[in-house]
Write an enzyme that holds these catalytic residues in place. Structure first.
Site, mmCIF file in Angstrom:
data_model
loop_
_atom_site.group_PDB
_atom_site.id
_atom_site.type_symbol
_atom_site.label_atom_id
_atom_site.label_comp_id
_atom_site.label_asym_id
_atom_site.label_seq_id
_atom_site.Cartn_x
_atom_site.Cartn_y
_atom_site.Cartn_z
ATOM 1 N N ASN A 1 0.800 -1.043 -0.079
ATOM 2 C CA ASN A 1 0.222 0.052 -0.118
ATOM 3 C C ASN A 1 1.096 1.217 -0.031
ATOM 4 O O ASN A 1 1.113 1.895 -0.946
ATOM 5 C CB ASN A 1 -0.995 -0.010 1.043
ATOM 6 C CG ASN A 1 -1.941 1.286 1.175
ATOM 7 O OD1 ASN A 1 -1.879 1.795 0.176
ATOM 8 N ND2 ASN A 1 -2.695 1.475 2.245
ATOM 9 N N ASP A 2 1.297 1.664 1.183
ATOM 10 C CA ASP A 2 2.164 2.943 1.211
ATOM 11 C C ASP A 2 3.282 2.968 0.216
ATOM 12 O O ASP A 2 3.567 4.148 -0.333
ATOM 13 C CB ASP A 2 2.544 2.826 2.769
ATOM 14 C CG ASP A 2 1.685 3.260 3.562
ATOM 15 O OD1 ASP A 2 0.584 3.626 3.396
ATOM 16 O OD2 ASP A 2 1.624 2.525 4.840
ATOM 17 N N VAL A 3 4.064 1.796 -0.145
ATOM 18 C CA VAL A 3 5.018 2.006 -0.903
ATOM 19 C C VAL A 3 4.584 2.346 -2.461
ATOM 20 O O VAL A 3 5.702 2.387 -3.465
ATOM 21 C CB VAL A 3 5.995 0.474 -0.990
ATOM 22 C CG1 VAL A 3 6.341 0.432 0.331
ATOM 23 C CG2 VAL A 3 5.190 -0.657 -1.360
ATOM 24 N N THR A 4 3.437 2.386 -2.687
ATOM 25 C CA THR A 4 2.937 2.707 -3.989
ATOM 26 C C THR A 4 2.142 3.925 -4.153
ATOM 27 O O THR A 4 1.832 4.276 -5.062
ATOM 28 C CB THR A 4 1.863 1.355 -4.744
ATOM 29 O OG1 THR A 4 0.765 1.695 -3.809
ATOM 30 C CG2 THR A 4 2.483 0.045 -4.628
ATOM 31 N N ALA B 1 1.296 3.577 7.563
ATOM 32 C CA ALA B 1 1.509 4.838 7.956
ATOM 33 C C ALA B 1 0.239 5.807 8.202
ATOM 34 O O ALA B 1 0.518 7.062 8.599
ATOM 35 C CB ALA B 1 2.210 5.658 6.473
#
Lengths: 100, 464
Positions: free
Chosen positions: B393-396, B434
């Protein structure tokens, strides 16, 4: 003037940090988990100290407090050595190349 | 065995350990590297037996305890599922830390056995070395226990913070230095015990304020600590193998912490001082909740991917939680049969520890040459037809590139949104670790697949 042996050991230590620095940067990121488990296993070479502690003194005094701490440390380090190397081996065996 | 000869053998073990790490530069050489490591360990242990050369009763007990520990370790190594690797490594770190503490204690109680002087009159340098080894070992032990509990989910991953936390840590940190100083002056055993107890407390206090998302940094950091503890003991015992190993492990853990921090665009101190999840982002995520998203099902996904010429899979920890990696590989196999080119893109902080995702994919028989790191693959997204995001999720999140207000601004992310279409498998629109809403959900080229990662992937396999 003579050089204190401590200085030699400190030299080994600092040079090893540099060796570690360059060797670890060359580890491929896909193997970072095996890197952690194998560093775990090799840091259990602390078992050397545990063996010395366990075997200190004569046969009659083998279960003094200091020996017992040595024996306990042997168990802990042995769990780590066997567990660490075997789990690393298990992981590394799974990395396979594409079948052509 | 003479002291000089055994010192040379310890040096040999040290070199073998260096070669063990060197082997990890590629998967082909890694297995041989592991054997080097084992050889180094065996040499160290045998040399120690020969140099102590006390083969009485004690020796038999040593062998028995070695076997007991070995059996426990082997059992764990064979049983542990690959998803639980982070907990295992944290647990192992705690053992190294505790072993260091025990060795330091027995060296303190019986210094003559290690030729460090006599009780009450231990050499000053040795006393400093052993108290540093014991303190770092104790911090490693209790810190790793907390990390283990958090990773296992026994303890909540939420950061525990309280007022004056940093002040208390500072005071305790200074008191450790103070205690070591007094220990050197008085050689009193009371001070030695207090030092160990206080170090245990520091370990706990250091790790409790760090949130679940930062666990990759914590594990690497504790890895580093366990190395420094071993080096401290190595100096005490004047043992080259331990000093070399300690330095190697210490720098290895430090580099991994650095890589993990960089993967999240955070400074090391920022992580240590704690609490990412603590800052609340609720206001921004609520306002965005109203935006429209495109909702799809397995058939749509199968259709899109079957007609694509290249697909990039973006796996995250959610994939591991759902145990979807095997289903995922089946899906990829089916796609390859249709002539689709498939590769995997892995973010440095995907998973709960460095390299975790690679191990999970390797376990599911994904060949390692189809798996790419962020820098290797990020430019390929613009030429790819479908990006399949599963459990990440956050890494995209493209916000990291566009919105300086966002807490993850500046974090390197995978340019998933540049591909022609994005398939995003997720249970709901809830934000990730996050606590930030992912802008990618609302893009025109994104199709959300609301389902469990494993179920969705299996359904796609069926419709392919």
């Amino acid at each position: 003037m003579e050089i204190d042996p401590f200085i030699f050991r400190l030299s080994i230590f600092i040079l090893s940090i540099f060796v570690g620095y360059y060797v670890v940067w060359s580890v491929t990121p896909s193997l970072h988990t095996p890197l952690m488990s194998v560093t775990n296993a090799i840091s259990s070479v602390i078992i050397v100290g545990a063996i010395i502690a366990a075997l200190a003194g004569s046969s009659e005094s083998i279960f003094e407090t200091s020996n017992i701490f040595g024996f306990l440390a042997i168990i802990l380090a042995a769990v780590n050595i066997f567990g660490g190397f075997l789990v690393t081996q298990r992981m590394l065996q799974m990395y396979k190349k594409k079948k052509k | 065995m003479s002291a000089n000869l055994s010192a040379l053998f310890y040096l040999l073990s040290g070199i073998l350990f260096i070669l063990a790490l060197r082997g990890l530069s590629s998967p082909e050489t890694s297995r041989r590297g592991n054997y080097y490591g084992i050889a180094g360990m065996v040499i160290s242990i045998i040399v120690t037996f020969l140099s102590v050369s006390n083969f009485g009763y004690g020796f038999i007990y040593v062998i028995i305890f070695l076997i007991i520990g070995g059996l426990i370790g082997s059992f764990i190594a064979f049983k542990i599922p690959m998803t639980a690797m982070p907990e295992l490594v944290a647990g192992f770190h705690s053992l190294v830390g505790l072993a260091a503490v025990f060795v330091a204690i027995s060296a303190f109680l019986k210094p003559d056995a290690f030729s460090l002087g006599v009780v009450g009159n231990i050499k000053l340098a040795s006393l400093i070395e052993m108290s540093l080894g014991a303190a770092i070992g104790a911090i490693t032990f209790s810190g790793s226990i907390i990390a283990f509990l958090k990773l296992r989910g026994i303890m909540s991953g939420a950061p525990i913070t309280f007022k004056g936390q940093h002040f208390i840590n500072l005071v305790i940190g200074l008191s450790i230095i103070f205690l070591i100083y007094y220990l050197c002056r008085t050689q009193a055993s009371n001070i030695f015990w207090s030092l160990i107890i206080i170090s245990f407390i520091v370990g706990i206090l250091l790790i409790i304020p760090i949130g679940g998302a930062d666990m990759p940094v914590v594990i690497s950091m504790l890895n580093s600590y366990s190395g420094w503890a071993a080096a401290g003991i190595g100096f005490t015992l004047e043992n080259t193998a331990l000093i070399i190993t300690g330095a190697l492990v210490g720098s290895s853990g430090a580099i991994l912490s650095y890589i993990m921090c960089k993967g999240m665009n955070r400074s090391f101190f920022n992580v240590i001082l704690g609490g990412w999840g603590a800052t609340d982002q609720t206001s921004s995520s609520q306002s965005k909740e109203q935006k429209p998203v495109k909702n799809g099902n397995a058939d749509d996904a199968a259709f899109l991917m079957k007609n694509a010429s290249s697909v990039i899979i973006v796996p995250g920890y959610g994939m591991a939680v759902a145990q979807a990696q095997h289903a995922l590989r089946e899906m990829v196999d089916a796609l390859k049969k249709n002539g689709v080119k498939v590769s995997y893109a892995i973010h440095p902080v995907a998973g709960r520890m460095p390299g975790h995702m690679n191990v999970l994919l390797a376990e599911a028989n994904v060949p390692y040459d189809e798996v790419f790191e962020l820098e290797e693959i990020n430019n390929d997204f613009s030429n790819c037809d479908v990006a399949y995001v599963i459990g990440a999720n956050d890494v995209t999140n493209p916000v990291a590139k566009s919105d300086p207000q966002s807490p993850i601004y500046g974090m390197p992310v995978l340019d998933v949104e540049k591909s022609k279409s994005v398939l995003f498998v997720k249970r709901s629109l809830s934000p990730g670790y996050a606590g930030i809403d992912n802008d990618l959900f609302y893009r025109d080229n994104t199709l959300m697949l609301f389902a469990d990662a494993k179920k969705m992937t299996e359904e796609i396999v069926k419709s392919l």
